[in-house]
Design an enzyme around this catalytic site. Sequence first.
Site, PDB file in Angstrom:
ATOM      1  N   ASP A   1     -11.798 -10.763  -0.676  1.00 19.55           N
ATOM      2  CA  ASP A   1     -13.056 -10.971   0.042  1.00 19.55           C
ATOM      3  C   ASP A   1     -14.096 -10.049  -0.568  1.00 19.55           C
ATOM      4  OD1 ASP A   1     -12.251  -8.551   1.283  1.00 19.55           O
ATOM      5  OD2 ASP A   1     -11.905  -9.487   3.236  1.00 19.55           O
TER       6      ASP A   1
ATOM      7  N   GLU B   1       0.821  -1.230   0.000  1.00 21.67           N
ATOM      8  CA  GLU B   1       0.000   0.000   0.000  1.00 21.67           C
ATOM      9  C   GLU B   1       0.847   1.269   0.000  1.00 21.67           C
ATOM     10  OE1 GLU B   1      -2.731  -0.562   3.278  1.00 21.67           O
ATOM     11  OE2 GLU B   1      -3.390  -2.511   2.531  1.00 21.67           O
TER      12      GLU B   1
ATOM     13  N   GLU C   1      -5.716 -10.978  -1.268  1.00 20.68           N
ATOM     14  CA  GLU C   1      -6.530 -10.791  -0.051  1.00 20.68           C
ATOM     15  C   GLU C   1      -8.014 -10.755  -0.398  1.00 20.68           C
ATOM     16  OE1 GLU C   1      -5.227  -7.389   2.253  1.00 20.68           O
ATOM     17  OE2 GLU C   1      -3.114  -7.800   1.892  1.00 20.68           O
TER      18      GLU C   1
ATOM     19  N   HIS D   1     -10.149  -6.643  -2.250  1.00 16.24           N
ATOM     20  CA  HIS D   1     -11.205  -6.402  -1.259  1.00 16.24           C
ATOM     21  C   HIS D   1     -12.368  -5.712  -1.972  1.00 16.24           C
ATOM     22  CE1 HIS D   1      -8.750  -7.577   2.149  1.00 16.24           C
ATOM     23  NE2 HIS D   1      -7.786  -6.768   1.742  1.00 16.24           N
TER      24      HIS D   1
ATOM     25  N   ASN E   1       2.240  -4.861  -3.362  1.00 15.10           N
ATOM     26  CA  ASN E   1       0.866  -5.313  -3.079  1.00 15.10           C
ATOM     27  C   ASN E   1      -0.007  -4.106  -2.744  1.00 15.10           C
ATOM     28  OD1 ASN E   1      -0.980  -7.547  -2.464  1.00 15.10           O
ATOM     29  ND2 ASN E   1      -0.762  -6.980  -0.298  1.00 15.10           N
TER      30      ASN E   1
END
Length: 359
Positions: free
Chosen positions: A280, A172, A278, A249, A213
């Site tokens: 979801d 990030e 990651e 996400h 990432n």
Amino acid sequence: MKRLLLGLVAMALAVSAPASAYAGTGADPAADRGGGRPPGDLRELSQKLRIHMGSAVDVTALAGEADYRAVLNREFTHITAENAMKWESVEPQRGVYTWDDADAIVRNAQRNRQNVRGHTLLWHNQLPAWLTEGVADGSIDAKELRKILREHILTEVGRYRGKVRAWDVVNEVVDDDGAMRQSIWLTKLGPGYIADAFRWAHQADPHAKLYINDYNLEWNTAKIDTTLGIVKDLKAKRVPIHGIGFQGHLGIQYDYPGDFPSVMRTFTDLGLEAAITEADVRMVLPVTPEKLATQADYYTRMLSTCAGNPRCVEFTVWGYTDRHSWVPGFFDGEGAACILDENLAAKPAYRALLGVRRT
Ligand code: G3I
């Protein structure tokens, strides 16, 4: 008792979602064109797609919940420590290392034929207080901060040398508006900290795949452009960067990011491997069958994006069960973001993922 519990979990996973759960997912496990039967679980899917199927691991649940552990180890071929490898977890006091949780996760992975993603070496969150406070009060100056960062990366990557397939080296580092993120790293060390971090990680484990990432990288053009610039610059300088991590996400209250396949291709065309790191898909509660069907659709589209790109090697979910998910704690009124429910029963998304094919 333990066997009964495992049996119940297995039954829960074996129960098919109603046929209607596949409506609109574009993924019908019965229509497998590969000739064989559709995969029965994510491990089989992983073999079929030749994509690592991963999950983030909650270390407390791993230690304390037999059913959680059983499903994790049966279903997944890749794992990421959700918190246990972050800096505040491994060095809570300066020079005092606490590796127990991270070691336990890596050991469990090795026993269960799972690859490991190391997460994460450099981030602006979950830094130890001694570090952020030292920078704030001036007791740690820029020169020392660089030394501390180097030491941290060499120590952590060195400890798991040969045991971690891929590291999220920097996490990030670009803000949502496309500017370089204002962090102690940027303000104290300048933008060169990114190249330094990759070089140090490579020095400590020359075989690990080294990733940048980020979240919202599936669709945020400002972030995509800046990140592409960083990658090109690192490559031009022959800095060892090997992978691009799309966190994935998503929320069903937002449109699905339809450009994701071409965004991923823009990065893999630069020679990087790609991973969805990651995934979801959250929703505004309460859960309804329609929302679960949309969630299944979003999950399958993400995995299909990976399956449609020969350089995409890993699809990792950020926790596999609604019993342990970061979402309700961070987004008021939202949740149910995972592929299994609180009781570890398969949701439509789980069944739909099994139907994804290589395109
Ligand atoms: O460990 C402490 C515990 O001692 C304390 O009693 C408790 C009280 O709040 O907090 C515990 O720490 C929590 C930690 O997770 C471990 O459970 C923190 O409060 C909580 O903020 C922290 O949240 C994590 C979050 O990163 C921090 O930003 C989530 O679990 C984790 O899922 C999340 O993961 C991030 C990825 O690393 C990077 N990408 C985004 C993703 C989701 O935010």
